[in-house]
Design a protein around this motif. Structure first.
Motif, mmCIF file in Angstrom:
data_model
loop_
_atom_site.group_PDB
_atom_site.id
_atom_site.type_symbol
_atom_site.label_atom_id
_atom_site.label_comp_id
_atom_site.label_asym_id
_atom_site.label_seq_id
_atom_site.Cartn_x
_atom_site.Cartn_y
_atom_site.Cartn_z
ATOM 1 N N LYS A 3 20.557 31.495 -35.669
ATOM 2 C CA LYS A 3 20.335 32.629 -36.563
ATOM 3 C C LYS A 3 19.102 33.417 -36.175
ATOM 4 O O LYS A 3 19.009 34.600 -36.455
ATOM 5 N N LYS A 4 18.165 32.773 -35.531
ATOM 6 C CA LYS A 4 16.921 33.442 -35.176
ATOM 7 C C LYS A 4 17.144 34.638 -34.262
ATOM 8 O O LYS A 4 16.376 35.576 -34.284
ATOM 9 N N PHE A 5 18.214 34.615 -33.456
ATOM 10 C CA PHE A 5 18.479 35.719 -32.530
ATOM 11 C C PHE A 5 18.436 37.062 -33.240
ATOM 12 O O PHE A 5 17.628 37.912 -32.926
ATOM 13 N N THR A 69 28.903 32.739 -28.604
ATOM 14 C CA THR A 69 29.743 31.546 -28.479
ATOM 15 C C THR A 69 29.019 30.331 -27.922
ATOM 16 O O THR A 69 29.553 29.229 -27.987
ATOM 17 N N SER A 70 27.830 30.519 -27.381
ATOM 18 C CA SER A 70 27.119 29.391 -26.805
ATOM 19 C C SER A 70 25.623 29.593 -26.997
ATOM 20 O O SER A 70 25.120 30.682 -26.736
ATOM 21 N N PRO A 71 24.894 28.647 -27.442
ATOM 22 C CA PRO A 71 25.310 27.286 -27.785
ATOM 23 C C PRO A 71 25.922 27.156 -29.174
ATOM 24 O O PRO A 71 26.595 26.181 -29.466
ATOM 25 N N LEU A 72 25.715 28.132 -30.067
ATOM 26 C CA LEU A 72 26.290 28.099 -31.403
ATOM 27 C C LEU A 72 27.301 29.233 -31.557
ATOM 28 O O LEU A 72 27.253 30.217 -30.837
ATOM 29 N N ASN A 73 28.190 29.078 -32.518
ATOM 30 C CA ASN A 73 29.194 30.103 -32.803
ATOM 31 C C ASN A 73 28.745 30.935 -33.995
ATOM 32 O O ASN A 73 28.743 30.452 -35.124
ATOM 33 N N GLU A 74 28.367 32.185 -33.709
ATOM 34 C CA GLU A 74 27.924 33.108 -34.739
ATOM 35 C C GLU A 74 28.539 34.468 -34.469
ATOM 36 O O GLU A 74 28.822 34.802 -33.322
ATOM 37 N N SER A 75 28.714 35.244 -35.529
ATOM 38 C CA SER A 75 29.199 36.601 -35.328
ATOM 39 C C SER A 75 28.417 37.553 -36.223
ATOM 40 O O SER A 75 27.947 37.189 -37.300
ATOM 41 N N ILE A 83 25.220 44.764 -42.273
ATOM 42 C CA ILE A 83 25.621 43.864 -41.191
ATOM 43 C C ILE A 83 26.227 42.633 -41.841
ATOM 44 O O ILE A 83 25.645 42.069 -42.785
ATOM 45 N N ASN A 84 27.376 42.227 -41.366
ATOM 46 C CA ASN A 84 27.999 40.996 -41.838
ATOM 47 C C ASN A 84 27.680 39.904 -40.825
ATOM 48 O O ASN A 84 28.111 39.980 -39.674
ATOM 49 N N TYR A 85 26.891 38.904 -41.243
ATOM 50 C CA TYR A 85 26.519 37.791 -40.371
ATOM 51 C C TYR A 85 27.344 36.576 -40.778
ATOM 52 O O TYR A 85 27.429 36.247 -41.964
ATOM 53 N N CYS A 86 27.961 35.895 -39.806
ATOM 54 C CA CYS A 86 28.715 34.672 -40.086
ATOM 55 C C CYS A 86 28.269 33.558 -39.154
ATOM 56 O O CYS A 86 28.191 33.746 -37.941
ATOM 57 N N ASP A 87 27.966 32.424 -39.739
ATOM 58 C CA ASP A 87 27.730 31.205 -38.974
ATOM 59 C C ASP A 87 29.086 30.528 -38.904
ATOM 60 O O ASP A 87 29.527 29.883 -39.865
#
Length: 167
Positions: A3-5, A69-75, A83-87
């Motif tokens: 999420k920090k990105f 997609t790497s290392p975690l899956n987030e959109s 902004i719609n953030y999804c973990d």
């Protein structure tokens, strides 16, 4: 990637000058492509921690969809007013609608590309010899299919985001 990105990107405060606008058509060909590969690297000089993550960015009508997609899956789906953030690993989504985040120059560039007359120009560095400081975005054109956006976030972490047009 975590999420920090984007949270770090959200809080970037940006300032500086433009030294070149002749590259705008080539930069926009990459920035506004419908199929972009993203490689995000962070360099934290304080704790000597470096991270890397990868994903894609696509344009679907008026929205911009970033899928890491790497290392975690987030959109992250960028809309005009939120902004719609999804973990995706935990199946959790959040709406981010803070105007300071939505109007951030970094997201403006991703959503709209670059124009010579936009207010965003005062935040950009095109000179390869100038390193970005807190408050600026450095743009390095690698070739006609790739560029790197570099900035120092509010925590002093250096972020390098390589965008490559996969069209």
């Amino acid at each position: 990637m975590n999420k920090k990105f984007l949270l770090l990107l959200f809080f970037v405060t940006i300032s500086l000058n433009v030294t070149s606008s002749e590259k705008y058509p080539t930069l926009n060909n990459i920035l506004l492509s419908d199929n972009i590969f993203i490689e995000h690297k962070t360099i934290n000089k304080i704790n000597n921690k470096n991270t890397a993550s990868t994903g894609t960015m696509a344009r679907l009508g008026s929205e911009v969809k970033i899928i890491m997609t790497s290392p975690l899956n987030e959109s992250y789906t960028l809309y005009e007013t939120y902004i719609n953030y999804c973990d995706d690993d935990f199946n959790e989504c959040y709406i981010i609608d803070d105007p300071q985040i939505i109007n951030n120059p970094f997201f403006y560039i991703l959503k709209n590309g670059l124009t010579k007359d936009a207010d965003i120009n005062s935040y950009l560095i095109f000179d390869r010899d100038i390193e970005p400081s807190a408050g600026s975005i450095k743009i390095n054109l690698i070739n006609d299919k790739s560029l790197v956006l570099t900035y120092v976030d509010s925590l002093g972490v250096i972020n390098k985001i390589k965008l490559r047009d996969n069209s």
